[in-house]
Design a protein around this motif. Structure first.
Motif, PDB file in Angstrom:
ATOM      1  N   ARG A 199      -9.693   4.529  -2.354  1.00 27.49           N
ATOM      2  CA  ARG A 199      -9.759   5.892  -2.861  1.00 27.49           C
ATOM      3  C   ARG A 199     -11.220   6.227  -3.172  1.00 27.49           C
ATOM      4  O   ARG A 199     -12.007   5.340  -3.512  1.00 27.49           O
ATOM      5  CB  ARG A 199      -8.916   6.042  -4.140  1.00 27.49           C
ATOM      6  CG  ARG A 199      -7.413   5.913  -3.923  1.00 27.49           C
ATOM      7  CD  ARG A 199      -6.864   7.117  -3.170  1.00 27.49           C
ATOM      8  NE  ARG A 199      -5.410   7.086  -3.032  1.00 27.49           N
ATOM      9  CZ  ARG A 199      -4.758   6.544  -2.011  1.00 27.49           C
ATOM     10  NH1 ARG A 199      -5.443   5.977  -1.023  1.00 27.49           N
ATOM     11  NH2 ARG A 199      -3.446   6.567  -1.949  1.00 27.49           N
ATOM     12  N   LYS A 223      -0.216   8.444  -1.498  1.00 26.36           N
ATOM     13  CA  LYS A 223      -0.433   9.147  -2.760  1.00 26.36           C
ATOM     14  C   LYS A 223       0.852   9.792  -3.275  1.00 26.36           C
ATOM     15  O   LYS A 223       1.186   9.690  -4.470  1.00 26.36           O
ATOM     16  CB  LYS A 223      -1.519  10.206  -2.573  1.00 26.36           C
ATOM     17  CG  LYS A 223      -1.988  10.873  -3.849  1.00 26.36           C
ATOM     18  CD  LYS A 223      -2.978  11.996  -3.545  1.00 26.36           C
ATOM     19  CE  LYS A 223      -4.154  11.480  -2.750  1.00 26.36           C
ATOM     20  NZ  LYS A 223      -5.124  12.567  -2.436  1.00 26.36           N
ATOM     21  N   SER A 275       0.845  -1.187   0.000  1.00 31.05           N
ATOM     22  CA  SER A 275       0.000   0.000   0.000  1.00 31.05           C
ATOM     23  C   SER A 275       0.885   1.242   0.000  1.00 31.05           C
ATOM     24  O   SER A 275       1.731   1.414   0.878  1.00 31.05           O
ATOM     25  CB  SER A 275      -0.904   0.000   1.235  1.00 31.05           C
ATOM     26  OG  SER A 275      -1.735   1.132   1.240  1.00 31.05           O
ATOM     27  N   ALA A 278       3.356   7.138  -4.619  1.00 32.93           N
ATOM     28  CA  ALA A 278       2.877   6.550  -5.871  1.00 32.93           C
ATOM     29  C   ALA A 278       3.099   7.503  -7.038  1.00 32.93           C
ATOM     30  O   ALA A 278       3.500   7.089  -8.133  1.00 32.93           O
ATOM     31  CB  ALA A 278       1.395   6.193  -5.746  1.00 32.93           C
ATOM     32  N   ALA A 319      -8.465  -0.338  -3.247  1.00 32.01           N
ATOM     33  CA  ALA A 319      -7.430   0.695  -3.216  1.00 32.01           C
ATOM     34  C   ALA A 319      -7.726   1.761  -2.169  1.00 32.01           C
ATOM     35  O   ALA A 319      -6.831   2.518  -1.787  1.00 32.01           O
ATOM     36  CB  ALA A 319      -7.291   1.340  -4.590  1.00 32.01           C
ATOM     37  N   SER A 333     -13.518   6.658   1.369  1.00 34.84           N
ATOM     38  CA  SER A 333     -12.376   5.742   1.248  1.00 34.84           C
ATOM     39  C   SER A 333     -12.437   4.658   2.312  1.00 34.84           C
ATOM     40  O   SER A 333     -12.225   3.468   2.030  1.00 34.84           O
ATOM     41  CB  SER A 333     -11.067   6.522   1.360  1.00 34.84           C
ATOM     42  OG  SER A 333     -10.936   7.458   0.315  1.00 34.84           O
ATOM     43  N   PHE A 364      -3.375   4.089  -6.291  1.00 38.56           N
ATOM     44  CA  PHE A 364      -2.980   4.826  -5.096  1.00 38.56           C
ATOM     45  C   PHE A 364      -2.634   6.288  -5.411  1.00 38.56           C
ATOM     46  O   PHE A 364      -2.721   7.154  -4.542  1.00 38.56           O
ATOM     47  CB  PHE A 364      -1.782   4.157  -4.424  1.00 38.56           C
ATOM     48  CG  PHE A 364      -2.094   2.818  -3.807  1.00 38.56           C
ATOM     49  CD1 PHE A 364      -3.229   2.643  -3.037  1.00 38.56           C
ATOM     50  CD2 PHE A 364      -1.242   1.747  -3.988  1.00 38.56           C
ATOM     51  CE1 PHE A 364      -3.513   1.407  -2.459  1.00 38.56           C
ATOM     52  CE2 PHE A 364      -1.515   0.518  -3.413  1.00 38.56           C
ATOM     53  CZ  PHE A 364      -2.660   0.347  -2.652  1.00 38.56           C
TER      54      PHE A 364
END
Length: 408
Positions: free
Chosen positions: A303, A189, A186, A192, A301, A352, A269
């Motif tokens: 999001r 943000k 994981s 990623a 995910a 989320s 992500f």
């Protein structure tokens, strides 16, 4: 503990592709094998098709599971009705039948000729075929009521309704939503985006899936025109089709190639918002996108999701709880919903968290557990002589009895 089932799983393709149907088959077979069942994928091998191993398919689809692969020379492959029916005729006479207890497939032609199966059988569908082709409703009903039909496994309540309305007994229907594999590492943000070379602070709305006109992506392009400050990322290109060409004319749309399963999570992500195109076309016009696979990966995910308020998405998503749902084909409403997700951090965080809670019961292993329980229950309910209550060993005996009376 109930004994393992020996499941023969014929498919229509001789080489793996990017189609959701291929991925769903591999994921289901892998999950059933992880649950301890002996699963054999039976593939038609046409001229020019490669020799495939189970390891090669596991790598291609990014799945883990000890299923087997058997290829048979055949001129019959593909989704055309006649070709798929002829392939099934070949499958019914294959020697692998004698080593299986259950024949399981997602081949639509099973609706027509499943009664000739030399094994107890179940068929996996995602489309509401009786509504698409009303003339087949009597055959759908007849096949479901065959003594050795274990039932239909359907991907959504939306599609299952078509089978119930056709007269399929409720006890021979299982709604088993698709799933997702664990997303692995994981990422935050920021990390990623660094990995992918995406801007650190610009709002990003992302779509991941096959890129073509049938996915309703014209509505995403319209959304991009309305919100030029947002970067729209479309992940899943396999060429330069109409959508890619239209995207190239917009400064705030970026198209990325198809991402293999292990490469997809960073894209998810990196997003502020994950998009299911807010269009009615995939469901109502093309009928090929019912509870799309991407939705399950989106949930996992964690999001915020923006999706159409449609009969299929409403099965899993609740507006303002696990996603924001908007009326399809209303781009002004979609733009307003996107503004809410990008401007309200508390709402985004709540959606989320609820998405992750929902995803907890939607893995491929969860689906395999439900399917296996359904098959075992139905096997135990078969009339004497079709399959013993303990399941193991019933397949060959039943195959022999069917072979003596079959006119195939």
């Amino acid at each position: 503990m109930p004994p393992a089932m020996r499941i023969l799983y014929p498919v229509l393709w001789g080489r793996p592709g990017r189609h959701a149907s291929h991925a769903q088959t591999a994921a289901t077979a892998a999950a059933l094998s992880r649950a301890g069942h002996e699963v054999t994928l039976l593939l038609p091998q046409g001229k020019g098709d490669p020799t495939l191993s189970a390891a090669a398919l596991r790598e291609w689809f990014g799945v883990a599971g000890d299923f087997r692969v058997i290829q048979r020379r055949s001129r019959w492959q593909g989704e055309a009705v006649l070709r798929s029916a002829m392939w099934l005729r070949q499958v019914f006479g294959d020697s692998a039948i004698g080593e299986a207890d259950v024949l399981y497939s997602r081949i639509p032609a099973m609706i027509g000729i499943g009664g000739f199966s030399p094994l107890p059988f179940a068929t996996d569908h995602y489309r509401p075929w009786p509504d698409v082709y009303p003339a087949i409703r009597p055959q759908v009903r007849r096949t479901a009521r065959q003594a050795h039909c274990l039932g239909y496994v359907i991907h959504s309540h939306y599609a299952a309704g078509a089978y119930l309305r056709s007269g399929v007994p409720a006890e021979r229907l299982l709604v088993a939503h698709n799933g997702f594999d664990p997303v692995g590492e994981s990422l935050g943000k920021a990390e990623a985006r660094v990995r992918l070379g995406l801007p650190a602070t610009r709002p990003i709305a992302l779509y991941a899936g096959r890129i073509n006109a049938e996915k309703g992506l014209d509505t995403v392009l319209d959304l991009a025109d309305r919100r030029p400050d947002v970067l729209f990322v479309l992940v899943g290109s396999e060429g330069r089709g109409p959508i890619e060409q239209a995207a190239a004319q917009r400064d705030n749309v970026r198209v990325a190639p198809w991402a293999e399963p292990d490469a997809l999570p960073p894209w998810l992500f990196a997003a502020d918002v994950l998009l299911i195109p807010p269009s009615s076309a995939p469901l109502q016009r093309f009928g090929t996108c019912i509870l799309p696979l991407k939705l399950f990966s989106y949930l996992a995910a964690g999001r915020p999701i923006l999706a159409p308020d449609a009969p299929d998405t409403r099965e899993l998503l609740a507006d303002a709880e696990t996603a924001l749902l908007v009326a399809p084909d209303r781009p002004e409403l979609a733009a307003a919903a996107l503004d809410r997700l990008l401007g309200d951090s508390r709402l985004a965080a709540s959606l989320s968290a609820k998405a992750l809670e929902l995803a907890a019961g939607l893995g491929w292993d969860d689906r395999a557990t439900r399917i296996a329980a359904f098959l075992r229950q139905r096997l135990a309910q078969l009339p004497p002589g079709l399959a013993p209550p303990e399941y193991a060993g019933g397949g060959p005996a039943f195959a022999a009895s069917r072979a003596s009376s079959s006119n195939m």
